[in-house]
Design a protein around this motif. Structure first.
Motif, PDB file in Angstrom:
ATOM      1  N   ALA A   1      19.855   9.575  53.749  1.00 29.87           N
ATOM      2  CA  ALA A   1      20.187   8.554  54.744  1.00 29.87           C
ATOM      3  C   ALA A   1      20.019   9.137  56.140  1.00 29.87           C
TER       4      ALA A   1
ATOM      5  N   ARG B   1      17.330   6.039  53.963  1.00 30.70           N
ATOM      6  CA  ARG B   1      18.008   4.786  54.290  1.00 30.70           C
ATOM      7  C   ARG B   1      18.343   4.768  55.781  1.00 30.70           C
TER       8      ARG B   1
ATOM      9  N   GLU C   1      24.288   2.348  46.377  1.00 26.99           N
ATOM     10  CA  GLU C   1      23.202   1.429  46.741  1.00 26.99           C
ATOM     11  C   GLU C   1      21.871   1.932  46.217  1.00 26.99           C
ATOM     12  N   MET C   2      21.674   3.231  46.275  1.00 29.73           N
ATOM     13  CA  MET C   2      20.404   3.829  45.855  1.00 29.73           C
ATOM     14  C   MET C   2      20.199   3.764  44.341  1.00 29.73           C
TER      15      MET C   2
ATOM     16  N   VAL D   1      26.366   4.804  49.999  1.00 24.73           N
ATOM     17  CA  VAL D   1      24.904   4.774  50.042  1.00 24.73           C
ATOM     18  C   VAL D   1      24.321   5.190  48.698  1.00 24.73           C
ATOM     19  N   TRP D   2      25.001   6.084  47.975  1.00 24.46           N
ATOM     20  CA  TRP D   2      24.493   6.508  46.669  1.00 24.46           C
ATOM     21  C   TRP D   2      24.627   5.386  45.651  1.00 24.46           C
TER      22      TRP D   2
ATOM     23  N   HIS E   1      20.637   3.385  57.442  1.00 21.68           N
ATOM     24  CA  HIS E   1      22.065   3.452  57.746  1.00 21.68           C
ATOM     25  C   HIS E   1      22.755   4.249  56.643  1.00 21.68           C
ATOM     26  N   GLY E   2      23.919   4.734  56.927  1.00 24.20           N
ATOM     27  CA  GLY E   2      24.681   5.454  55.916  1.00 24.20           C
ATOM     28  C   GLY E   2      24.756   6.937  56.209  1.00 24.20           C
TER      29      GLY E   2
ATOM     30  N   ASP F   1      22.769  11.472  57.105  1.00 17.78           N
ATOM     31  CA  ASP F   1      23.163  12.420  56.061  1.00 17.78           C
ATOM     32  C   ASP F   1      22.837  13.831  56.556  1.00 17.78           C
TER      33      ASP F   1
END
Length: 235
Positions: A185, A213, A225-226, A222-223, A215-216, A188
């Protein structure tokens, strides 16, 4: 969604390795936990829940395995050579005990591996060391250089478990048949490590997807989402 607690004895480790298995049938995906994480971590942080549709529809079967980080990378009470030797035994457990068992159980030639944060290192290191056993690799928020854990110690075992080093010189046609996703991200702190690994793979002509990504940060939302996105790309 079926859930089973399945410890199994490892001769290489000399003790049981604990594991949670989700799903009844489907393509096997081994999930590695984050730093010092346990086999139930992916369930507790709802990563398993994020892919419930794939489990309910028998698309995948998740094997969430334990780590031995307390005896390896994070075992500061041990000499670095002992830490890396212990991890080598973990790798042997995977390649000679766990993965052959899952290949037979699921009737597949190769397996998928995934992991978040340090689990992403574990997944990528294993996949690139054993491309004959891995067809799909999904890392989320990972970093890949483990020399920082070894207090300056460096030997052949370190080299062959440090992907930025050994992948620069690795040659195998099997890498071209692996579905590789490096997920990170914009905010990250491991983002740079993913760019570095992507550059190594690009120089070697190894196809992959560097997914950044917009955003995040380095965190579970975010993980979660991935992971379902990556699984949706399975054939």
């Amino acid at each position: 969604m079926q859930e089973h607690y399945r410890p199994f004895y490892s001769h290489h480790l000399g003790h049981d390795l604990e594991m949670l298995v989700f799903g009844q049938m489907g393509y096997p995906i081994v999930v590695f936990p984050t730093s010092m994480g346990r086999y139930y971590e992916a369930k507790d942080f709802l990563l398993v829940d994020s892919v419930r549709w794939f489990l309910d529809n028998n698309k995948i079967k998740l094997y969430c395995i334990d780590s031995v980080d307390r005896h390896t990378w994070y075992a500061k009470h041990l000499h670095p050579s002992v830490r890396i030797d212990n991890h080598t035994r973990y790798d042997q457990m995977l390649s000679e005990e766990l993965f052959p068992m899952l290949q037979r159980e699921c009737h597949v030639d190769k397996i998928g591996v995934a992991g978040c944060s340090f689990g992403g290192y574990q997944a990528l290191n294993y996949a690139f060391r054993h491309p004959e056993q891995v067809a799909h690799l999904f890392t989320m928020g990972a970093a890949f250089d483990i020399k920082q854990f070894l207090d300056g110690h460096y030997d052949d075992n370190v080299y062959y478990h440090n992907p930025p080093d050994f992948m620069s010189n690795a040659n195998s046609d099997l890498f071209q048949h692996m579905n590789i996703v490096l997920g990170t991200a914009e905010h990250d702190f491991c983002k740079g490590s993913n760019y570095q690994m992507s550059e190594i793979l690009t120089r070697k002509g190894i196809q992959h997807w560097l997914d950044v990504r917009p955003h995040g940060t380095h965190d579970w939302p975010v993980w979660r989402e991935m992971f379902p996105h990556y699984l949706s790309l399975l054939p």
